[in-house]
Design a protein around this motif. Sequence first.
Motif, PDB file in Angstrom:
ATOM      1  N   VAL A   1     -21.930  25.779   2.776  1.00 11.54           N
ATOM      2  CA  VAL A   1     -21.953  26.197   4.228  1.00 11.54           C
ATOM      3  C   VAL A   1     -20.859  27.067   4.493  1.00 11.54           C
ATOM      4  CG1 VAL A   1     -21.327  25.282   6.435  1.00 11.54           C
ATOM      5  CG2 VAL A   1     -22.691  23.975   4.763  1.00 11.54           C
ATOM      6  N   ARG A   2     -19.464  26.802   3.720  1.00 15.72           N
ATOM      7  CA  ARG A   2     -18.296  27.760   3.904  1.00 15.72           C
ATOM      8  C   ARG A   2     -18.999  29.039   3.555  1.00 15.72           C
ATOM      9  NH1 ARG A   2     -14.155  24.230   5.616  1.00 15.72           N
ATOM     10  NH2 ARG A   2     -14.330  22.318   4.966  1.00 15.72           N
ATOM     11  N   LYS A   3     -19.498  29.322   2.341  1.00 19.16           N
ATOM     12  CA  LYS A   3     -19.972  30.741   1.896  1.00 19.16           C
ATOM     13  C   LYS A   3     -20.904  31.318   2.878  1.00 19.16           C
ATOM     14  CE  LYS A   3     -22.524  30.635  -1.644  1.00 19.16           C
ATOM     15  NZ  LYS A   3     -23.052  30.602  -2.986  1.00 19.16           N
ATOM     16  N   ALA A   4     -21.554  30.549   3.728  1.00 20.17           N
ATOM     17  CA  ALA A   4     -22.338  31.178   4.720  1.00 20.17           C
ATOM     18  C   ALA A   4     -21.637  31.498   5.908  1.00 20.17           C
ATOM     19  CB  ALA A   4     -23.610  30.079   5.227  1.00 20.17           C
TER      20      ALA A   4
ATOM     21  N   LEU B   1     -36.279  18.872  -2.384  1.00 20.62           N
ATOM     22  CA  LEU B   1     -36.131  20.091  -2.482  1.00 20.62           C
ATOM     23  C   LEU B   1     -35.081  20.943  -2.976  1.00 20.62           C
ATOM     24  CD1 LEU B   1     -38.236  20.519   0.952  1.00 20.62           C
ATOM     25  CD2 LEU B   1     -39.146  20.329  -1.391  1.00 20.62           C
ATOM     26  N   GLY B   2     -34.019  20.337  -2.753  1.00 19.60           N
ATOM     27  CA  GLY B   2     -32.754  21.081  -2.762  1.00 19.60           C
ATOM     28  C   GLY B   2     -31.701  20.330  -2.255  1.00 19.60           C
ATOM     29  N   CYS B   3     -30.405  20.813  -2.518  1.00 22.80           N
ATOM     30  CA  CYS B   3     -29.135  20.360  -2.024  1.00 22.80           C
ATOM     31  C   CYS B   3     -28.358  21.311  -1.467  1.00 22.80           C
ATOM     32  CB  CYS B   3     -28.285  19.716  -3.651  1.00 22.80           C
ATOM     33  SG  CYS B   3     -29.121  18.173  -4.132  1.00 22.80           S
ATOM     34  N   ILE B   4     -27.457  20.883  -0.447  1.00 26.81           N
ATOM     35  CA  ILE B   4     -26.421  21.990   0.106  1.00 26.81           C
ATOM     36  C   ILE B   4     -24.978  21.317   0.245  1.00 26.81           C
ATOM     37  CG2 ILE B   4     -26.040  22.916   2.384  1.00 26.81           C
ATOM     38  CD1 ILE B   4     -28.767  22.985   2.890  1.00 26.81           C
TER      39      ILE B   4
ATOM     40  N   SER C   1     -36.466  19.691   5.925  1.00 28.33           N
ATOM     41  CA  SER C   1     -36.848  20.897   5.475  1.00 28.33           C
ATOM     42  C   SER C   1     -36.982  21.934   6.640  1.00 28.33           C
ATOM     43  CB  SER C   1     -37.938  20.982   4.580  1.00 28.33           C
ATOM     44  OG  SER C   1     -39.115  20.800   5.354  1.00 28.33           O
ATOM     45  N   SER C   2     -36.876  21.458   7.751  1.00 25.28           N
ATOM     46  CA  SER C   2     -37.053  22.653   8.994  1.00 25.28           C
ATOM     47  C   SER C   2     -35.670  22.671   9.521  1.00 25.28           C
ATOM     48  CB  SER C   2     -38.052  21.859   9.898  1.00 25.28           C
ATOM     49  OG  SER C   2     -37.531  20.550  10.425  1.00 25.28           O
ATOM     50  N   ALA C   3     -34.626  21.839   9.102  1.00 26.19           N
ATOM     51  CA  ALA C   3     -33.378  21.795   9.677  1.00 26.19           C
ATOM     52  C   ALA C   3     -32.735  23.135   9.614  1.00 26.19           C
ATOM     53  CB  ALA C   3     -32.472  20.876   8.979  1.00 26.19           C
ATOM     54  N   ARG C   4     -31.431  23.517  10.435  1.00 21.24           N
ATOM     55  CA  ARG C   4     -30.857  24.627  10.402  1.00 21.24           C
ATOM     56  C   ARG C   4     -29.851  24.392   9.532  1.00 21.24           C
ATOM     57  NH1 ARG C   4     -29.919  24.713  16.548  1.00 21.24           N
ATOM     58  NH2 ARG C   4     -29.588  22.500  16.005  1.00 21.24           N
ATOM     59  N   VAL C   5     -28.775  25.333   9.470  1.00 20.62           N
ATOM     60  CA  VAL C   5     -27.653  25.434   8.720  1.00 20.62           C
ATOM     61  C   VAL C   5     -26.475  24.460   9.286  1.00 20.62           C
ATOM     62  CG1 VAL C   5     -25.685  26.628   7.517  1.00 20.62           C
ATOM     63  CG2 VAL C   5     -28.017  27.890   7.578  1.00 20.62           C
TER      64      VAL C   5
ATOM     65  N   ASN D   1     -30.163  30.336  11.376  1.00 21.22           N
ATOM     66  CA  ASN D   1     -30.494  30.268   9.928  1.00 21.22           C
ATOM     67  C   ASN D   1     -31.107  28.927   9.595  1.00 21.22           C
ATOM     68  OD1 ASN D   1     -30.423  33.056   8.649  1.00 21.22           O
ATOM     69  ND2 ASN D   1     -28.810  32.896  10.029  1.00 21.22           N
ATOM     70  N   LYS D   2     -32.248  28.889   8.838  1.00 21.27           N
ATOM     71  CA  LYS D   2     -32.794  27.769   8.298  1.00 21.27           C
ATOM     72  C   LYS D   2     -31.733  27.289   6.949  1.00 21.27           C
ATOM     73  CE  LYS D   2     -36.488  27.279  10.640  1.00 21.27           C
ATOM     74  NZ  LYS D   2     -36.858  26.020  11.659  1.00 21.27           N
ATOM     75  N   ALA D   3     -31.762  25.969   6.855  1.00 22.74           N
ATOM     76  CA  ALA D   3     -30.786  25.279   5.792  1.00 22.74           C
ATOM     77  C   ALA D   3     -31.420  25.801   4.445  1.00 22.74           C
ATOM     78  CB  ALA D   3     -30.612  23.809   5.878  1.00 22.74           C
ATOM     79  N   LEU D   4     -32.678  25.954   4.444  1.00 21.52           N
ATOM     80  CA  LEU D   4     -33.154  26.505   3.132  1.00 21.52           C
ATOM     81  C   LEU D   4     -32.872  27.800   2.582  1.00 21.52           C
ATOM     82  CD1 LEU D   4     -37.172  25.585   4.040  1.00 21.52           C
ATOM     83  CD2 LEU D   4     -35.653  24.340   2.557  1.00 21.52           C
ATOM     84  N   SER D   5     -32.265  28.437   3.561  1.00 30.54           N
ATOM     85  CA  SER D   5     -31.774  29.866   3.050  1.00 30.54           C
ATOM     86  C   SER D   5     -30.390  29.717   2.336  1.00 30.54           C
ATOM     87  CB  SER D   5     -31.337  30.645   4.359  1.00 30.54           C
ATOM     88  OG  SER D   5     -30.553  29.918   5.268  1.00 30.54           O
ATOM     89  N   ILE D   6     -29.781  28.548   2.504  1.00 33.47           N
ATOM     90  CA  ILE D   6     -28.453  28.435   1.440  1.00 33.47           C
ATOM     91  C   ILE D   6     -28.606  27.304   0.630  1.00 33.47           C
ATOM     92  CG2 ILE D   6     -27.083  29.384   3.367  1.00 33.47           C
ATOM     93  CD1 ILE D   6     -25.982  26.459   3.946  1.00 33.47           C
TER      94      ILE D   6
END
Length: 350
Positions: free
Chosen positions: A48-51, A40-43, A11-15, A61-66
Motif C-alpha cells: 500500500v505504501r508503495k502505491a 487469489l493473493g496477498c496485500i 476481489s472487487s475491493a479497492r486499494v 484503483n482496485k486492490a488486485l492492481s497491487i
Amino acid sequence: MNNWEICLLDSSARVVDAARVIDASIAKIALVVDKDRKLLGCITDYDVRKAVLCGMDLLENKALSIMNANPKVIESSASNILIHQTMLNKNVRQLPLVDSKGCLCGLRILSEFDISRLKHSNPVILMAGGLGTRLRPLTDKCPKPLLRIGDKPIMEIILESFIQQGFSNFYISVNYKADMIEDYFGDGNRYGISINYIREKKRLGTAGALSLLPDNIEEPVLVMNGDLLTKVDFGQLLDCHNYRHADATMCVREYRYQVPYGVVDIADEKEWVITGLTEKPVHSAFVNAGIYMLNPEVIKDIPKDTYFDMTDVFALNIEKNRKNMAFPIREYWMDVGRMEDFERAREDFL
C-alpha cells in the motif's frame, strides 16, 4: 491466529479497502479471496505504501492492481514446528494456510511463535529542544512538549504511542526549559521504559543533537520531531528500513496545493505559442514528515556539537553514495508547531 477472518478482502475491493483491512489487524495483511474463499493473493502494508509513493489513487484503483498473486502459503495440516521454520526460512511474518484446493483455512503470524518480535530495542530519539516560537504566548512559560492536547502533554502522547508499539529505549533532546521536561518525565520508570536526556547547550539544528548520543549504539535509530502527533506504524517503518537495506529512511507525506490562477502552457518561448490552459490546477509533492530511521554509521558522521540539520544528513549520505529511502505515511499525522494546527489537534483528541 484466531480472528484471521478479519483479514479477508473481496476481489472487487479497492486499494483503500485493503488499507483498512491491514490497519484493523495485528497481522498487517489483506488476504484477497473469491466467493469460494480461494486465495487469489496477498496485500501487505508495504504494498500500500508503495502505491502511495507511486501516486496511485487509493479510492479509484482496485486492490488486485497491487496484490502479490503468488504469495508464500503452507498446507493447513502442517505442524507448528514446520510453519514456524518455514516463516523463518522464507523471511515472512504472515503465512496463509490453504487446503488442497487452494482455499484459505487460516493465517499464522510470526509473533505467535516469538512474542519478543513485538518488542524493539532500537533507540528512539525525540527532538524537543525547540523554542516553540510559533506557539507563543503559550510557550512563554511552558515548553512545547508539555503543552496539553486533551488531558495529556504532547510528549506524553508521543511516548505512549511508541510504548504501545513495543519501544522502550528513549532519548529526549532538550534545551529550552529543559528542567521542566526532565522533571515531568524523569527516567521513564513510571512508564516502564528508559529515558535519557541529550542536553543541548546551544542551538544544534534538527540533527546536531544526535552527535551527542553515546558511541556504543549498534542498531538503527528512530528519530522524530517532538511536535508531531501521528498513528504511524513504527514497526513497519523499521521493517521497511531493514528490508530495503537502507542507510537512512525519511518518512514523507503527500502535500497537495492548488494554483489560484489559470495556468498557461507555452510551447515556444520565442513565438509565445499557447498550447494549453488549465484552470486552477492541483499539484502534489512529497514533503519531509519529520520522522527518520538512521543507521549508526550515519549518526557517527554528524559533526560533534555543531549546528547540523537533517537535510544536511541526507545530503552527506548522497555524497557518500549511501542509500537514502522514503517511507510514505498514510496514517494520521499532524505537526502541532503552528497555532492553527495545535488547535486542530486539540479538536482531534477531544
